[in-house]
Design a protein around this motif. Sequence first.
Motif, PDB file in Angstrom:
ATOM      1  N   SER A  73       3.585   4.571  -2.212  1.00 14.45           N
ATOM      2  CA  SER A  73       3.747   5.047  -3.537  1.00 14.45           C
ATOM      3  C   SER A  73       5.183   4.749  -4.016  1.00 14.45           C
ATOM      4  O   SER A  73       5.151   4.005  -5.184  1.00 14.45           O
ATOM      5  CB  SER A  73       3.317   6.466  -3.873  1.00 14.45           C
ATOM      6  N   PHE A  74       6.223   4.908  -3.283  1.00 13.32           N
ATOM      7  CA  PHE A  74       7.273   4.794  -3.572  1.00 13.32           C
ATOM      8  C   PHE A  74       8.109   3.428  -3.553  1.00 13.32           C
ATOM      9  O   PHE A  74       8.417   2.990  -4.569  1.00 13.32           O
ATOM     10  CB  PHE A  74       8.467   5.585  -2.785  1.00 13.32           C
ATOM     11  N   LEU A  75       7.795   2.756  -2.525  1.00 15.87           N
ATOM     12  CA  LEU A  75       8.369   1.574  -2.348  1.00 15.87           C
ATOM     13  C   LEU A  75       7.321   0.147  -3.252  1.00 15.87           C
ATOM     14  O   LEU A  75       7.919  -0.561  -3.400  1.00 15.87           O
ATOM     15  CB  LEU A  75       8.002   1.144  -0.542  1.00 15.87           C
ATOM     16  N   GLY A  76       6.039   0.583  -3.095  1.00 16.14           N
ATOM     17  CA  GLY A  76       5.165  -0.240  -4.196  1.00 16.14           C
ATOM     18  C   GLY A  76       5.747   0.160  -5.784  1.00 16.14           C
ATOM     19  O   GLY A  76       5.736  -0.745  -6.447  1.00 16.14           O
ATOM     20  N   GLY A  77       6.294   1.173  -6.279  1.00 14.23           N
ATOM     21  CA  GLY A  77       6.598   1.362  -7.433  1.00 14.23           C
ATOM     22  C   GLY A  77       8.293   0.431  -7.489  1.00 14.23           C
ATOM     23  O   GLY A  77       8.258   0.307  -8.672  1.00 14.23           O
ATOM     24  N   LEU A  78       8.902   0.447  -6.397  1.00 12.19           N
ATOM     25  CA  LEU A  78      10.259  -0.027  -6.487  1.00 12.19           C
ATOM     26  C   LEU A  78       9.955  -1.579  -6.741  1.00 12.19           C
ATOM     27  O   LEU A  78      10.448  -2.484  -7.494  1.00 12.19           O
ATOM     28  CB  LEU A  78      10.804   0.114  -5.303  1.00 12.19           C
ATOM     29  N   SER A  79       8.928  -2.020  -5.960  1.00  8.14           N
ATOM     30  CA  SER A  79       8.218  -3.586  -6.112  1.00  8.14           C
ATOM     31  C   SER A  79       7.988  -4.090  -7.510  1.00  8.14           C
ATOM     32  O   SER A  79       8.003  -5.363  -8.045  1.00  8.14           O
ATOM     33  CB  SER A  79       7.434  -3.926  -4.881  1.00  8.14           C
ATOM     34  N   ALA A  80       7.164  -3.019  -8.032  1.00 10.07           N
ATOM     35  CA  ALA A  80       6.563  -3.328  -9.498  1.00 10.07           C
ATOM     36  C   ALA A  80       7.590  -2.821 -10.620  1.00 10.07           C
ATOM     37  O   ALA A  80       8.715  -2.717 -10.274  1.00 10.07           O
ATOM     38  CB  ALA A  80       5.187  -2.637  -9.501  1.00 10.07           C
ATOM     39  N   ASP A  81       7.278  -3.099 -11.686  1.00 11.94           N
ATOM     40  CA  ASP A  81       7.989  -2.574 -12.962  1.00 11.94           C
ATOM     41  C   ASP A  81       7.825  -1.010 -13.350  1.00 11.94           C
ATOM     42  O   ASP A  81       7.640  -0.658 -14.647  1.00 11.94           O
ATOM     43  CB  ASP A  81       7.730  -3.483 -14.121  1.00 11.94           C
ATOM     44  N   THR A  82       7.875  -0.317 -12.311  1.00 19.53           N
ATOM     45  CA  THR A  82       7.810   1.109 -12.377  1.00 19.53           C
ATOM     46  C   THR A  82       8.879   1.881 -12.536  1.00 19.53           C
ATOM     47  O   THR A  82       9.274   2.823 -13.382  1.00 19.53           O
ATOM     48  CB  THR A  82       6.621   1.809 -11.421  1.00 19.53           C
TER      49      THR A  82
END
Length: 464
Positions: A73-82
């Motif tokens: 959840s967290f690392l994927g959010g960093l990778s995206a525009d979140t």
Amino acid sequence: MKNSINQYINLLCLPVLLLLGACEPFVEVDVPNDRITSETVFSDDATAREAMDGVYIQLFNTAFAAGGNQSVSFLGGLSADTYTVTNAVPEMEAFAAHQPEATNSLNLALWSGAYNTIYMCNAILEGVTDNSSLSPETRAALEGESRFIRAFTYFYLTNLYGEVPLITQTDYTVNALKARSPQTEVYALILEDLNGAVELLQSGYSDNERTRANRFTAMGLLARVHLYLGDWEQAEAYSSEVLAATDLYELPNDLNTVFLANSPEALWQVSPEGWGGTFTHTRDGNLLIRISASGSPVSLSEGLLENYEVDDLRQQVWIDSFSSTAETYYYPYKYRIRYDASGGAYTEYSMLMRLGEQYLIRAEARTQQGKLEVAVTDLNAIRERAGLEPLVYTSAFTQEQLLEEVMQQRYHELFSEWGHRWLDLKRTGQALEVLGGLQETDLLYPIPEAELLKNPNLTQNAGY
């Protein structure tokens, strides 16, 4: 009960700890008076069930699933525009810049946490197979749940890393030398496990707790997997099965209730019982809720905040802010409890899968098949719950317009949850355009260097 469950966790995980260098923290317990063996764990229904309970408890602790700063959840959010990184943490900034090194400790924790989970599932599967000491009902339930969790974990591994080693047994001397398998083989195992889980699992939830996988949880993941594979008919069929189970699931009208324990929207949740003490809050809430200028490492991105329609209740209810003298920081407010050490009741559970995603899966699958009018109906279920005006279908609607609407609703509905935005941008081929400055090689995370050093048969992703 808790100590005995943790003993079973440690038994199931000992070989994988040797393999992975003990990179995941495990709950410490006193050495039992008599040694627990795998034969003991799977000698009767009660102890076998406790071993499975231990797997669920460990999901709250293992990095990839926990919701903390090493999670999908967290690392994927960093990778995206979140998210935007607001505190200078170099390893987090590397993910936000799409430049994590193979030595990044957050990346290693995510990878090894996933494989710890897979190992535990394999240990359960081996323990129940052809086990005459267990009832047929227990064998079916434990096999189905283990297959589901293994499929869930491999889904994220292959979408984050591409080709990954397929570990399906517990002989760590063999596992330690496994090469990476093509994604087609990984998805074949995922589908095999999920189809098996659907056949083995019951439809309901035991004790009205949505913390164990059931038949519909497996169907929900099958819908997602088929969507990612471009099998629109199957994605529609499985999501329709879940959405038809109205005796179990519904979209709560009040957005404040969606992430509560045993929410009627939840297909699968994990309890904070995994803390093992008096803490009752989720790791997501603990990490993301900001109570000071330095209280959280990230803030929601301007791109997300500016992207909402006027009067969208999700922006009002699921986002909150903290203002310092210099700046205002916005953060996800899906979970409301940042810290609670009271030892009281668990009022929030970490959400792993929920019904809102199933409406969006079916909307996308129907749009891809040209079923635009019924796709609009699914989108309106999400829009109206968010307080938005429903779309009025006309023949002027195009497939491209509706697919754009699906992506917008997925962005607004699923932000900060399980890396959905990052995986959506990748699977639809929009990541390079939307995020800007990326190369194709940035779309996969690096295989951790520690794993490459231990396994001569592992290869690195291109670009690292």
